[in-house]
Design a protein around this motif. Structure first.
Motif, PDB file in Angstrom:
ATOM      1  N   CYS A  43      -8.730  17.058  69.822  1.00 21.63           N
ATOM      2  CA  CYS A  43      -7.878  17.484  68.260  1.00 21.63           C
ATOM      3  C   CYS A  43      -6.400  16.842  68.461  1.00 21.63           C
ATOM      4  O   CYS A  43      -6.282  16.877  67.353  1.00 21.63           O
ATOM      5  N   GLY A  66      -4.258  15.003  66.468  1.00 20.82           N
ATOM      6  CA  GLY A  66      -3.495  15.308  64.953  1.00 20.82           C
ATOM      7  C   GLY A  66      -1.509  15.308  65.664  1.00 20.82           C
ATOM      8  O   GLY A  66      -1.047  14.826  64.494  1.00 20.82           O
ATOM      9  N   TRP A 110      -6.725  22.560  65.392  1.00 18.71           N
ATOM     10  CA  TRP A 110      -7.630  22.116  63.990  1.00 18.71           C
ATOM     11  C   TRP A 110      -6.064  22.359  63.409  1.00 18.71           C
ATOM     12  O   TRP A 110      -5.855  21.022  62.568  1.00 18.71           O
ATOM     13  N   TYR A 145      -4.878  18.857  63.398  1.00 17.79           N
ATOM     14  CA  TYR A 145      -4.198  18.284  63.058  1.00 17.79           C
ATOM     15  C   TYR A 145      -4.174  18.579  61.421  1.00 17.79           C
ATOM     16  O   TYR A 145      -4.350  16.992  60.564  1.00 17.79           O
TER      17      TYR A 145
END
Length: 465
Positions: A12, A16, A377, A380
């Motif tokens: 992830c 990103g 995250w 991302y």
């Protein structure tokens, strides 16, 4: 399990970071290309723009106005509004009636109306092929005529054709173009609350895909298809491009050479055929601003149609193989299909896998791993934040034809926080498609493929503008 979660989070993070670089490069390219000085067009290049319509009675007048704004040499541009008899049994006025009424009102000789009434059309591709036959272009092999396609909700930059012709005259081997799509036309009219944030996340999701996958893929493809077939770079850097059904332009000899518009869609299959044949689909930086659905249910149905389109690649490959185009590279074709399969798996599964790993790290009381997952995250979301922060640019580019106003800071923050929920929601459509596909194999019932209905807000706009 720690290792699995660590690997998923790191993946992830890598995606990103990669997307951030690609989005920045794509934005710079759009800004640079959109600022190019343009010529006035060329009498040596002609355009026929097809406008397939189904249940679009309230948008016809608006569509004619938007298309009429496109600038080009007089007498070298035709717009063809293509209606279908599939609508003839509808209660009340049909799109055919609206076209007849509005063309009478506008009195613009560039616009003609073709009604597909032979009972053979079942989809947009059939409408387009019927229109080419009605215009006497079914066997045309000219190298100076481009066929374009737009949807009823399209609002293209008026300079679109001027840019395309300038690039074509620089190099006449440039025979397929795709505009950059943006779906922010009606975001001001979407509902509020959490549902509104979810719906506003979808055009941002689409913009992320356009700027991190479609534009970089097309720009790379321009260079890759010129490499020798045995070159490792030709094999591993190929991309199974897909046209989008609007803002697409193909020289008519190329269109016929690769089988024309093929059902079930008029776009993805032809884009795949171009890639298999070793023909570059070139990115066009002028924006085509469309709308996003104002219903979560419609979003799901739209996703099923899109997912079905990208899963017809094997049939397209067999067709292109039968044509034996000279620049076809078999090894590259197999690698492109493998990349597409991986992309489809990612669409259906990766957000679910990430969420499962994050949930496990929380339940297993792994604070370090959980923090790392959340940080990944966050990375991302960086390209999403870049897109949201670039609305001043989008507004400048679209000011004169389809102003994109952007979101308030609070709404932008809400969209950023909602983005993960929308990514999870987008996984639903591939699974619905899989269920339909299983039903088709067992019971022989076809996959239901329906057009995306326009939102009431845009329909009202079409009536009042």
């Amino acid at each position: 399990m720690d290792f699995v979660a660590l690997a998923v989070f790191t993946f992830c993070l890598a995606i990103g970071a990669r997307n951030s670089i690609r989005v920045i490069r794509s934005i710079r390219w759009i800004r640079r290309e959109a600022a190019r000085p343009l010529g006035a067009g060329s009498p040596d290049v002609e355009f026929v723009i097809l406008l397939p319509l189904l249940r679009e009675t309230t948008l016809v007048a608006r569509l004619i106005r938007r298309m009429a704004a496109m600038r080009y040499v007089p007498g070298r541009l035709r717009f063809v509004l293509v209606t279908t008899s599939r609508e003839d049994d509808a209660a009340g006025p049909t799109t055919r009636d609206a076209v007849a009424r509005d063309l009478l009102s506008f009195r613009d000789e560039r616009f003609v109306h073709v009604h597909c009434d032979d009972g053979t059309d079942t989809c947009k591709a059939d409408q387009l092929n019927f229109a080419l036959r009605a215009l006497g272009l079914q066997d045309c092999r000219r190298d100076d005529l481009f066929v374009g396609v737009y949807d009823a909700d399209s609002t293209p930059d008026p300079r679109t054709l001027l840019y395309l012709v300038d690039r074509f005259l620089e190099d006449r081997s440039r025979d397929a173009f795709q505009q950059v799509p943006f779906y922010f036309h009606n975001t001001d009219d979407l509902p509020g609350g959490l549902r509104g944030l979810y719906l506003r996340s979808r055009p941002v999701h689409n913009a992320l895909f356009a700027l991190s996958v479609e534009v970089p893929g097309m720009r790379s493809q321009v260079r890759v298809v010129d490499l020798p077939c045995g070159s490792p770079s030709r094999v591993v850097r190929g991309w199974l491009s897909h046209a989008l059904g609007h803002g697409q332009f193909f020289r008519i000899d190329l269109l016929h050479r690769l089988g024309g518009f093929r059902p079930p869609s008029c776009d993805t299959q032809f884009g795949h055929a171009l890639a298999f044949a070793g023909v570059a689909l070139r990115p066009h930086p002028m924006l085509d601003v469309g709308e996003t659905p104002d219903s979560v249910r419609v979003l799901m149905k739209q996703g099923v149609v899109w997912f079905n389109s990208v899963n017809t690649f094997w049939r397209t490959k067999r067709f292109v193989d039968s044509l034996r185009p000279e620049n076809r590279c078999e090894a590259a074709s197999w690698f492109m299909m493998a990349r597409l399969v991986h992309s489809n798996i990612a669409w259906a599964c990766y957000p679910i896998v990430y969420l499962a790993c994050l949930a496990w790290s929380l339940l297993a009381a792994k604070p370090g791993l959980t923090a790392y997952g959340l940080a990944c995250w966050g990375v991302y979301l960086v390209p999403v934040a870049i897109i949201l922060g670039s609305f001043r640019l989008w507004g400048d580019l679209t000011r004169d034809y389809a102003p994109v106003h952007g979101f308030s800071r609070l709404t932008s923050l809400g969209v950023l926080l909602m983005f993960g929920v929308e990514k999870l929601g987008s996984c639903v459509s591939p699974w619905i498609w899989a269920a339909y596909r299983l039903r088709q194999l067992v019971a022989g019932r076809p996959i239901p493929l329906r057009k995306t209905e326009r939102s009431p807000s845009l329909s009202r706009l079409g009536e009042t503008e």
